[in-house]
Scaffold this motif. Structure first.
Motif, PDB file in Angstrom:
ATOM      1  N   PRO A  47       0.828  -1.218   0.000  1.00 54.02           N
ATOM      2  CA  PRO A  47       0.000   0.000   0.000  1.00 54.02           C
ATOM      3  C   PRO A  47       0.855   1.257   0.000  1.00 54.02           C
ATOM      4  N   TRP A  49       2.382   4.899   0.919  1.00 59.20           N
ATOM      5  CA  TRP A  49       2.783   5.394   2.236  1.00 59.20           C
ATOM      6  C   TRP A  49       1.745   6.318   2.835  1.00 59.20           C
ATOM      7  N   GLN A  51      -1.534   6.009   2.501  1.00 61.08           N
ATOM      8  CA  GLN A  51      -2.581   5.124   3.011  1.00 61.08           C
ATOM      9  C   GLN A  51      -2.125   4.460   4.311  1.00 61.08           C
ATOM     10  N   ARG A  52      -0.863   4.093   4.393  1.00 67.76           N
ATOM     11  CA  ARG A  52      -0.340   3.423   5.585  1.00 67.76           C
ATOM     12  C   ARG A  52      -0.188   4.378   6.754  1.00 67.76           C
ATOM     13  N   LYS A  87       4.198  10.766   9.852  1.00 67.14           N
ATOM     14  CA  LYS A  87       4.020  10.071   8.585  1.00 67.14           C
ATOM     15  C   LYS A  87       4.647  10.905   7.481  1.00 67.14           C
ATOM     16  N   ARG A  94       3.617   5.165  10.848  1.00 61.09           N
ATOM     17  CA  ARG A  94       2.360   4.593  10.374  1.00 61.09           C
ATOM     18  C   ARG A  94       1.213   4.932  11.312  1.00 61.09           C
ATOM     19  N   ARG A  96      -0.579   3.236  13.244  1.00 60.02           N
ATOM     20  CA  ARG A  96      -0.811   2.162  14.217  1.00 60.02           C
ATOM     21  C   ARG A  96      -0.940   2.775  15.607  1.00 60.02           C
ATOM     22  N   ASP A 139       4.368  -0.836  10.620  1.00 59.30           N
ATOM     23  CA  ASP A 139       3.194  -1.674  10.400  1.00 59.30           C
ATOM     24  C   ASP A 139       3.635  -3.032   9.876  1.00 59.30           C
ATOM     25  N   TRP A 141       3.616  -4.334   6.985  1.00 55.99           N
ATOM     26  CA  TRP A 141       4.376  -4.322   5.732  1.00 55.99           C
ATOM     27  C   TRP A 141       5.848  -4.033   5.992  1.00 55.99           C
ATOM     28  N   ASP A 142       6.115  -3.110   6.906  1.00 62.49           N
ATOM     29  CA  ASP A 142       7.510  -2.785   7.247  1.00 62.49           C
ATOM     30  C   ASP A 142       8.218  -3.995   7.859  1.00 62.49           C
TER      31      ASP A 142
END
Length: 174
Positions: A47, A49, A51-52, A87, A94, A96, A139, A141-142
């Motif tokens: 996704p 960055w 959006q994340r 961000k 992210r 989170r 997140d 993905w990272d």
């Protein structure tokens, strides 16, 4: 006089012969643009960055459950959620809940705020790193791209983050 009927005449179509240069050309269909900013990693679309970095309602509620529904510094019930690691492209903060803290306007963007005083911003970074580990702002993905989890799923991500928190409490308790 009130009962008189006065019809309005119908508009008459004038058939003008259009000259060749006056004819309307058919519109060309626009081709859909290909997104060239799509990041692929091991044949999976990552996704964007932006959006994340957005904060879903579930993550915001979890941050509020952790800190309470007021400013984490002064207790003001009028607050905003602050990204501890902000961000941005290539930065990695992210949306989170471990990367969020509720702060009032004064402590967020005001003269005593984290965006004004660098030491106050660093305080939140250090505090969250002690609580949640060095990956608190990342997140799934990272972590997956760093090879820390085998697949970018929510359950593996939460399991990894909880194990990091347990590891830190064991180190701090001993």
């Amino acid at each position: 006089m009130l009962n008189e009927f006065n019809p309005v005449p119908k508009p008459v179509k004038v058939d003008k012969k259009l000259k060749p240069y006056m004819k309307q050309r058919p519109r060309k269909k626009k081709k859909p643009k290909k997104n060239t900013n799509v990041t692929m990693y091991h044949n999976r679309k990552i996704p964007h960055w932006k959006q994340r970095g957005e904060v879903p309602r579930k993550q915001g509620n979890e941050a509020l459950r952790h800190y309470g529904e007021c400013c984490a510094v002064c207790g003001n019930p009028d607050f905003q959620l602050h990204h501890i690691v902000h961000k941005g492209y290539g930065i990695g903060g992210r949306g989170r809940w471990r990367n969020l803290v509720p702060l009032c306007m004064l402590h967020h963007t005001g003269e005593k705020g984290v965006h004004t005083i660098a030491a106050f911003n660093q305080y939140w970074k250090d505090l969250h790193e002690k609580k949640f580990g060095p990956h608190y702002y990342k997140d799934q993905w990272d972590l997956w791209m760093e090879g820390l989890i085998s697949s970018p799923t929510e359950t593996l991500f939460e399991r990894f983050m909880q194990s990091e928190e347990e590891r830190l409490t064991n180190i701090g308790g001993n």
